[in-house]
Design an enzyme around this catalytic site. Structure first.
Site, short mmCIF file in Angstrom:
data_model
loop_
_atom_site.label_atom_id
_atom_site.label_comp_id
_atom_site.label_asym_id
_atom_site.label_seq_id
_atom_site.Cartn_x
_atom_site.Cartn_y
_atom_site.Cartn_z
N GLU A 24 -4.07 7.20 -58.78
CA GLU A 24 -3.62 8.53 -59.19
C GLU A 24 -2.10 8.54 -59.34
O GLU A 24 -1.56 9.15 -60.27
CB GLU A 24 -4.03 9.58 -58.16
CG GLU A 24 -5.51 9.83 -58.08
CD GLU A 24 -5.85 10.88 -57.06
OE1 GLU A 24 -6.28 11.96 -57.47
OE2 GLU A 24 -5.66 10.61 -55.84
N TYR A 56 8.62 34.48 -69.68
CA TYR A 56 7.48 33.62 -69.35
C TYR A 56 7.56 32.25 -70.01
O TYR A 56 6.99 31.29 -69.51
CB TYR A 56 6.14 34.30 -69.64
CG TYR A 56 5.98 34.91 -71.00
CD1 TYR A 56 5.68 34.14 -72.10
CD2 TYR A 56 6.11 36.28 -71.17
CE1 TYR A 56 5.53 34.71 -73.35
CE2 TYR A 56 5.95 36.86 -72.41
CZ TYR A 56 5.66 36.07 -73.50
OH TYR A 56 5.52 36.63 -74.73
N GLU A 76 -2.51 21.26 -52.92
CA GLU A 76 -2.01 22.39 -52.15
C GLU A 76 -0.48 22.40 -52.13
O GLU A 76 0.16 23.45 -52.27
CB GLU A 76 -2.55 22.34 -50.71
CG GLU A 76 -4.03 22.58 -50.59
CD GLU A 76 -4.90 21.34 -50.75
OE1 GLU A 76 -6.07 21.40 -50.35
OE2 GLU A 76 -4.43 20.31 -51.29
N LYS A 101 -7.47 20.37 -61.16
CA LYS A 101 -7.42 18.91 -61.19
C LYS A 101 -8.76 18.42 -61.74
O LYS A 101 -9.63 17.96 -61.00
CB LYS A 101 -7.15 18.37 -59.77
CG LYS A 101 -6.86 16.89 -59.73
CD LYS A 101 -6.48 16.46 -58.32
CE LYS A 101 -6.21 14.98 -58.25
NZ LYS A 101 -5.86 14.54 -56.90
#
Length: 122
Positions: A24, A56, A76, A101
């Site tokens: 990863e 934005y 997290e 994910k």
């Protein structure tokens, strides 16, 4: 009572190198981020003034910089960093962050893995 309006950005995509597994970190993977920014839009609407609201487009770029930036083990942690970045904008009072994910290293069929956090100035 303080008015809180919502500005939502959905499906922001960037490649990041987050995760606990070596592949990863080395190969990276796509992450998708949804944001809901809580703010009072009345001052901007009254004067039709971008300077009195959140831009934005700028937020989207900043959030993608976080995703493409320094790797972390956990989504997290990534969500927390994104929330912190959004709250750097003075007019943003709260933010909901969803980090997707979709290529998580799971051995069974799945559609997505997400973390959802809500943070505020209070």
């Amino acid at each position: 009572m303080v008015q809180v309006d919502r500005v939502a950005l959905r499906g922001l995509r960037a490649r990041g190198h987050h995760g606990v597994l070596p592949h990863e970190r080395e190969e990276g993977q796509d992450f998708v981020v949804d944001l809901v920014l809580g703010l009072d839009t009345r001052p901007a609407a009254a004067d039709d003034d971008l300077g009195k609201t959140v831009h934005y487009g700028v937020v989207a770029e900043e959030v993608m910089d976080v995703v493409r930036g320094e790797p972390v083990d956990l989504i997290e942690t990534l969500a927390e960093r994104i929330a912190d970045r959004c709250l750097e904008h003075d007019v943003v009072r709260e933010v909901e962050v969803v980090v997707h994910k979709p290529q998580a290293p799971i051995t069974v069929p799945f559609d997505d893995v997400t973390i959802t956090i809500t943070r505020s100035r209070v």
